[in-house]
Design an enzyme around this catalytic site. Sequence first.
Site, PDB file in Angstrom:
ATOM      1  N   LYS A   1      14.049 -16.048  -9.220  1.00  0.00           N
ATOM      2  CA  LYS A   1      13.963 -14.996 -10.251  1.00  0.00           C
ATOM      3  C   LYS A   1      13.062 -15.469 -11.387  1.00  0.00           C
ATOM      4  O   LYS A   1      12.207 -14.737 -11.857  1.00  0.00           O
ATOM      5  CB  LYS A   1      15.339 -14.662 -10.842  1.00  0.00           C
ATOM      6  CG  LYS A   1      16.257 -13.774 -10.062  1.00  0.00           C
ATOM      7  CD  LYS A   1      15.767 -12.400  -9.745  1.00  0.00           C
ATOM      8  CE  LYS A   1      14.884 -12.346  -8.561  1.00  0.00           C
ATOM      9  NZ  LYS A   1      15.373 -12.067  -7.264  1.00  0.00           N
TER      10      LYS A   1
ATOM     11  N   GLU B   1       9.176 -15.831 -10.362  1.00  0.00           N
ATOM     12  CA  GLU B   1       8.392 -14.635 -10.028  1.00  0.00           C
ATOM     13  C   GLU B   1       8.069 -13.776 -11.238  1.00  0.00           C
ATOM     14  O   GLU B   1       7.017 -13.165 -11.280  1.00  0.00           O
ATOM     15  CB  GLU B   1       9.037 -13.819  -8.899  1.00  0.00           C
ATOM     16  CG  GLU B   1      10.365 -13.222  -9.201  1.00  0.00           C
ATOM     17  CD  GLU B   1      10.976 -12.513  -7.984  1.00  0.00           C
ATOM     18  OE1 GLU B   1      10.248 -11.923  -7.192  1.00  0.00           O
ATOM     19  OE2 GLU B   1      12.212 -12.567  -7.849  1.00  0.00           O
TER      20      GLU B   1
ATOM     21  N   GLU C   1      18.234 -18.702  -5.721  1.00  0.00           N
ATOM     22  CA  GLU C   1      17.938 -17.356  -6.193  1.00  0.00           C
ATOM     23  C   GLU C   1      17.592 -17.385  -7.696  1.00  0.00           C
ATOM     24  O   GLU C   1      16.678 -16.689  -8.141  1.00  0.00           O
ATOM     25  CB  GLU C   1      19.135 -16.442  -5.896  1.00  0.00           C
ATOM     26  CG  GLU C   1      19.018 -15.020  -6.393  1.00  0.00           C
ATOM     27  CD  GLU C   1      17.817 -14.230  -5.853  1.00  0.00           C
ATOM     28  OE1 GLU C   1      17.128 -14.708  -4.939  1.00  0.00           O
ATOM     29  OE2 GLU C   1      17.569 -13.145  -6.393  1.00  0.00           O
TER      30      GLU C   1
ATOM     31  N   LYS D   1       6.561  -4.888  -4.061  1.00  0.00           N
ATOM     32  CA  LYS D   1       7.989  -4.627  -3.876  1.00  0.00           C
ATOM     33  C   LYS D   1       8.371  -4.631  -2.402  1.00  0.00           C
ATOM     34  O   LYS D   1       9.427  -5.115  -2.030  1.00  0.00           O
ATOM     35  CB  LYS D   1       8.336  -3.271  -4.506  1.00  0.00           C
ATOM     36  CG  LYS D   1       9.803  -2.913  -4.422  1.00  0.00           C
ATOM     37  CD  LYS D   1      10.642  -3.859  -5.264  1.00  0.00           C
ATOM     38  CE  LYS D   1      12.139  -3.661  -5.081  1.00  0.00           C
ATOM     39  NZ  LYS D   1      12.894  -4.823  -5.579  1.00  0.00           N
TER      40      LYS D   1
ATOM     41  N   HIS E   1      16.700 -38.856  -4.496  1.00  0.00           N
ATOM     42  CA  HIS E   1      15.927 -39.248  -3.309  1.00  0.00           C
ATOM     43  C   HIS E   1      14.459 -38.874  -3.464  1.00  0.00           C
ATOM     44  O   HIS E   1      13.727 -38.810  -2.476  1.00  0.00           O
ATOM     45  CB  HIS E   1      16.542 -38.607  -2.060  1.00  0.00           C
ATOM     46  CG  HIS E   1      17.946 -39.066  -1.836  1.00  0.00           C
ATOM     47  ND1 HIS E   1      18.251 -40.326  -1.384  1.00  0.00           N
ATOM     48  CD2 HIS E   1      19.133 -38.450  -2.075  1.00  0.00           C
ATOM     49  CE1 HIS E   1      19.567 -40.459  -1.331  1.00  0.00           C
ATOM     50  NE2 HIS E   1      20.120 -39.337  -1.755  1.00  0.00           N
TER      51      HIS E   1
ATOM     52  N   ASN F   1      -2.086   2.692   5.787  1.00  0.00           N
ATOM     53  CA  ASN F   1      -1.205   1.550   5.504  1.00  0.00           C
ATOM     54  C   ASN F   1      -1.018   0.778   6.796  1.00  0.00           C
ATOM     55  O   ASN F   1      -0.867   1.391   7.859  1.00  0.00           O
ATOM     56  CB  ASN F   1       0.178   2.020   5.049  1.00  0.00           C
ATOM     57  CG  ASN F   1       0.188   2.488   3.613  1.00  0.00           C
ATOM     58  OD1 ASN F   1      -0.828   2.421   2.922  1.00  0.00           O
ATOM     59  ND2 ASN F   1       1.335   2.975   3.166  1.00  0.00           N
ATOM     60  N   GLY F   2      -0.963  -0.538   6.695  1.00  0.00           N
ATOM     61  CA  GLY F   2      -0.751  -1.351   7.894  1.00  0.00           C
ATOM     62  C   GLY F   2      -1.967  -2.224   8.145  1.00  0.00           C
ATOM     63  O   GLY F   2      -2.856  -2.337   7.295  1.00  0.00           O
TER      64      GLY F   2
ATOM     65  N   ARG G   1       5.465  -0.640  -6.072  1.00  0.00           N
ATOM     66  CA  ARG G   1       5.456  -1.422  -4.836  1.00  0.00           C
ATOM     67  C   ARG G   1       4.389  -2.504  -4.862  1.00  0.00           C
ATOM     68  O   ARG G   1       4.364  -3.373  -3.991  1.00  0.00           O
ATOM     69  CB  ARG G   1       5.227  -0.496  -3.646  1.00  0.00           C
ATOM     70  CG  ARG G   1       6.343   0.521  -3.496  1.00  0.00           C
ATOM     71  CD  ARG G   1       5.959   1.587  -2.522  1.00  0.00           C
ATOM     72  NE  ARG G   1       5.950   1.080  -1.172  1.00  0.00           N
ATOM     73  CZ  ARG G   1       6.890   1.319  -0.273  1.00  0.00           C
ATOM     74  NH1 ARG G   1       7.907   2.055  -0.595  1.00  0.00           N
ATOM     75  NH2 ARG G   1       6.807   0.841   0.930  1.00  0.00           N
TER      76      ARG G   1
ATOM     77  N   TRP H   1      -3.126  -2.744  -1.491  1.00  0.00           N
ATOM     78  CA  TRP H   1      -2.846  -4.151  -1.810  1.00  0.00           C
ATOM     79  C   TRP H   1      -3.719  -4.952  -0.868  1.00  0.00           C
ATOM     80  O   TRP H   1      -3.547  -4.894   0.348  1.00  0.00           O
ATOM     81  CB  TRP H   1      -1.353  -4.436  -1.573  1.00  0.00           C
ATOM     82  CG  TRP H   1      -0.880  -5.738  -2.123  1.00  0.00           C
ATOM     83  CD1 TRP H   1      -0.504  -6.005  -3.410  1.00  0.00           C
ATOM     84  CD2 TRP H   1      -0.689  -6.959  -1.400  1.00  0.00           C
ATOM     85  NE1 TRP H   1      -0.099  -7.305  -3.531  1.00  0.00           N
ATOM     86  CE2 TRP H   1      -0.201  -7.914  -2.320  1.00  0.00           C
ATOM     87  CE3 TRP H   1      -0.884  -7.356  -0.075  1.00  0.00           C
ATOM     88  CZ2 TRP H   1       0.095  -9.220  -1.956  1.00  0.00           C
ATOM     89  CZ3 TRP H   1      -0.587  -8.660   0.276  1.00  0.00           C
ATOM     90  CH2 TRP H   1      -0.094  -9.578  -0.656  1.00  0.00           C
TER      91      TRP H   1
ATOM     92  N   CYS I   1       0.826  -1.207   0.000  1.00  0.00           N
ATOM     93  CA  CYS I   1       0.000   0.000   0.000  1.00  0.00           C
ATOM     94  C   CYS I   1       0.864   1.263   0.000  1.00  0.00           C
ATOM     95  O   CYS I   1       1.968   1.267   0.522  1.00  0.00           O
ATOM     96  CB  CYS I   1      -0.878   0.018   1.239  1.00  0.00           C
ATOM     97  SG  CYS I   1      -1.866  -1.456   1.391  1.00  0.00           S
TER      98      CYS I   1
HETATM   99  C1  F6R Z   1      12.373 -11.342  -4.890  1.00  0.00           C
HETATM  100  C2  F6R Z   1      12.237 -10.302  -3.919  1.00  0.00           C
HETATM  101  C3  F6R Z   1      11.692 -10.646  -2.597  1.00  0.00           C
HETATM  102  C4  F6R Z   1      12.352  -9.788  -1.504  1.00  0.00           C
HETATM  103  C5  F6R Z   1      11.689 -10.049  -0.140  1.00  0.00           C
HETATM  104  C6  F6R Z   1      12.368  -9.277   0.966  1.00  0.00           C
HETATM  105  O1  F6R Z   1      12.951 -10.878  -6.070  1.00  0.00           O
HETATM  106  O2  F6R Z   1      12.529  -9.166  -4.179  1.00  0.00           O
HETATM  107  O3  F6R Z   1      11.832 -11.993  -2.319  1.00  0.00           O
HETATM  108  O4  F6R Z   1      13.704 -10.091  -1.462  1.00  0.00           O
HETATM  109  O5  F6R Z   1      10.349  -9.685  -0.212  1.00  0.00           O
HETATM  110  O6  F6R Z   1      12.332  -7.912   0.723  1.00  0.00           O
HETATM  111  P1  F6R Z   1      13.319  -6.918   1.466  1.00  0.00           P
HETATM  112  O7  F6R Z   1      14.683  -7.206   0.996  1.00  0.00           O
HETATM  113  O8  F6R Z   1      12.837  -5.556   1.062  1.00  0.00           O
HETATM  114  O9  F6R Z   1      13.167  -7.174   2.937  1.00  0.00           O
END
Ligand code: F6R
Length: 600
Positions: free
Chosen positions: A480, A483, A476, A595, A499, A98-99, A28, A74, A2
């Site tokens: 990537k 997502e 990782e 984000k 296994h 927000n929250g 975000r 959101w 949000c």
């Molecule tokens: C994936 C991604 C998320 C963030 C996670 C933590 O590409 O960006 O998995 O890494 O939501 O976010 P931060 O680093 O902002 O605490």
Amino acid sequence: MCGIVGAISKNRNILPILITGLKNLEYRGYDSAGVAYLKNNKINIVKTSGKVSKLENKLNKSDESNIGIAHTRWATHGKATSVNAHPHRVNHITIVHNGIIENFKEIKEMLENNNYSFKSSTDTEVGCALLNYYYEKFKDVDKTIKAFMDKVMGSYAITMIIDSDLDNLYVLKKESPLVIGISDNTNIVASDIRAILKYTNKYYILDDFEYAKISSNEVIIKSIKGEILNKELHTLDLKDNDNSKGHYKHYMLKEIMEQKTTILKTVLPFIEEGIDSLMTLPDLTKYKEIFIVGCGTAYHAGLVAKYLFEEVTNTRCSVYLASEYRYQNNFLSKDTLTIFISQSGETADTIAALKLVKSKGYPTLGIINVENSTISYLVDTCLYTKAGSEIAVASTKAYTAQVALLSILVHSHGLRNKTISRDNTIEVIDEFKSIEKLITPLLNDKDTYLSIAKNIYKEEDIFYIGRGLDYYLSMEGALKLKEISYIHSESYAAGELKHGTISLIKKNTPVIASATNSNLNAKTISNLKEVLARGADIYLICDDNYKDDTFTIVNIPRASEFVKPILVIIPYQLIAYYTATLRGTDIDKPKNLAKSVTVE
Ligand code: F6R
């Protein structure tokens, strides 16, 4: 997640400020948007599900106003409908929030018993009604806000308009970020200063249990006790906050390319003057064990650090997902240091885990990208990554900056505990100093990544495998890809396949691996042969010019353990990026993702 923008001005139409602010917060993640502003002496509310551009189209183009609040939501409590979108209004009070108000059910019941009824399924409407309830009871804003803060459990950044006081905006804050930007005869509230940088880079940061009365030319910030506070006015350096996409089609590609500079920028202060600079990093030798906590990509960066702490400096290190950490026996003691990794510094699970460690009085260190974020304030010591604004939801340059900073931190620890020699340090410092040269050929190898992407983009399941450090990096890589392309991709320790998981391998299943550890490569390669024998297509990232016609091979330069993770991850990032482009997904804003994940 949000986002909040609010503005009040003596001489300006604030509607463009609100809409621009919301657009800057779009990255975000959100699913509905709304705005409330004064029009013909009444509060006019316009809301919609979907994008800010849809909201903009719904606004009457000729409208102008000098006070207003706006929001991107959101969905948490209730679907992403326009009824649930903010602003919410109850009698005299209009708010954006927000929250999460955790005890909203109990408050709702109390209000229903006092003849309040609700249109939406949101906790925010309940919060708005509670503010109205107290305002009607006390006829005083200070008492209203204090009673609200005493009653509400959970988190909130709220911006409020009170019908009987239209020369002021009010804001109140607990655990969700909120800043007040200062401009000429115009003051602007936002959940992130970057949303309003077009108008100002001077701002106050509200701390928990603080609130403010904001007119067009004055800001009065108070504590919950009603005392006026003398807060510091911050200035954000504009040159580090270039939010444009440049000539790139996507922020993600721009951010991947920016790694040419962001990695060195992050570590330079600690290597510039050689070993002396390294020694300015915190001394970790007083701790018996290091804990690392984070979510998603930040968690994966923590795993790389675990490998380096344990394998290179002989120091025990455990890495935890923040969402799990709070609910398990966490073995904290005065001999443990807990490191919190976060790009945004606002991730709710990470904040909650940090508060737990702090409540027990144990030491904490933050590896954070966004300056002045919540986590950066809460930790005992904060080290900043210098990745700059990361707009694409999928983290790339923030991850490599985290890995680089952690590598340098481990390195300084190794020097102190004598598991690393000074000669080795000089080599590693040289590698970091030439990082741009090392990674540029990898960043430019579009043809290789695109040809892999063409082979895999129609698949629905892709396997990533590796051993040791390569296993952590493959996690990782798989994240990537899934997502941004929505292809189901999972990573497995290469030795684990037989296994169970190998039963899923069929003809042409893509298996992507990295093998960059001379002690383990032969074993990984025999695991690859096992899946090859079952029909899989193999893609291998390696650093020893391994030749095998049955695999597609991506060669990376050789480097130390400290720099290698950065070299391996670049092909993973770009394979994911080009695969997603072929699938035509919304790469910078993948569906369902945000984000900054500010709810637990
Ligand atoms: C994936 C991604 C998320 C963030 C996670 C933590 O590409 O960006 O998995 O890494 O939501 O976010 P931060 O680093 O902002 O605490």
